[in-house]
Design an enzyme around this catalytic site. Sequence first.
Site, short mmCIF file in Angstrom:
data_model
loop_
_atom_site.label_atom_id
_atom_site.label_comp_id
_atom_site.label_asym_id
_atom_site.label_seq_id
_atom_site.Cartn_x
_atom_site.Cartn_y
_atom_site.Cartn_z
N LYS A 50 -4.56 -7.07 1.86
CA LYS A 50 -5.12 -7.24 3.20
C LYS A 50 -5.09 -5.91 3.91
O LYS A 50 -4.03 -5.31 4.10
CB LYS A 50 -4.32 -8.29 3.97
CG LYS A 50 -4.81 -8.45 5.40
CD LYS A 50 -4.13 -9.61 6.10
CE LYS A 50 -4.54 -9.67 7.56
NZ LYS A 50 -3.88 -10.77 8.27
N LYS A 77 -8.96 -9.20 1.41
CA LYS A 77 -9.46 -9.38 2.78
C LYS A 77 -9.54 -8.05 3.49
O LYS A 77 -8.56 -7.30 3.43
CB LYS A 77 -8.50 -10.32 3.51
CG LYS A 77 -8.83 -10.53 4.96
CD LYS A 77 -7.74 -11.32 5.62
CE LYS A 77 -8.01 -11.33 7.09
NZ LYS A 77 -6.95 -11.95 7.83
#
Length: 319
Positions: free
Chosen positions: A181, A239
């Site tokens: 992320k 992400k």
Amino acid sequence: MRRLVAETRLTVDDLVAPLFVREGISEPAPIESLPGVVQHTRESLRREVAELAALGVPGVILFGVPADKDDQGSGAWDPDGIVQLALGDLRAEVGGDVVLMADLCLDEYTSHGHCGLIGSNGDVDNDATLELYRRVAVAQADAGADVCAPSGMMDGQVGAIRGALDGAGATDVAILAYAAKYASSLYGPFRDAVGVEISGGNGVAGDRRGYQQDWHNARESLVEVRADVTEGADMVMVKPALSYLDVIAATRETVDVPLAAYHVSGEYAMVHAAAQRGWVDLDAVALEQISAIRRAGADFVLTYFARHLAELLTVGGQR
Ligand code: PBG
């Protein structure tokens, strides 16, 4: 012929809908920077998930917006916290028809907007935060979550949560790790949706570069992904998605667990903003982008387009 030879297919089975539920409101509240997305009441959430189930969407992921925030983020593990209550509602509403995922983090619940506890030096205290994440995991499992999805990027978070879940007898609850992320500038509309302003101390704006990844780096993601799988992640996530298709592809090569990607709020908002001006075709771009994420190697995609795509795909078959 095109259908016959297509290498990548997008179906409703590939979609997970991110949903917001807000404590203390009586009507769903639109989110200006996320057209078509709302902060739900418990009741409107229940209806939305029933409709998603009818459309065949296999999973949802919940984010809570509490009425009050504090410096620890205690609403995240309160049995009467908004996500725990919503999980109970949804379990009763849809039984086992939809996978109920709970985002596991503190930022929606902390007054300072960070994903962890602030230590005496003003920085996020990684290990003290793990203790709080353990409480959140158990609260989410008790409330009926099928999947806990830790998104705070603390080191050791997957192992800590797995230990807490197993210790509480929740051995069946799976972990979807936000493994790679990035400290991205594409989360702005999400932060509007959950009312988060990140504090940098002394009244200045902060950021998450202390715990989320630097977008100059790709190999570093594989270190994070491998660590999460070793600690017990059942599924891993990359992400955001579109600026990180290389990371999705490399992760697919590296591990054999299911791989998710999150088409985040800024990615969604940009498509809407351009479509509103008539500069791009919303449906065509949505299909192209989410299919590209699948082509890069993601098994499923968390996307605010989930409902709209489910409607398109239910009418048009797979694309
Ligand atoms: C953290 C979290 C964030 C998102 C999902 N989980 C925000 C952040 O890291 O600041 C962003 C999702 C999106 O932008 O759609 N709880």
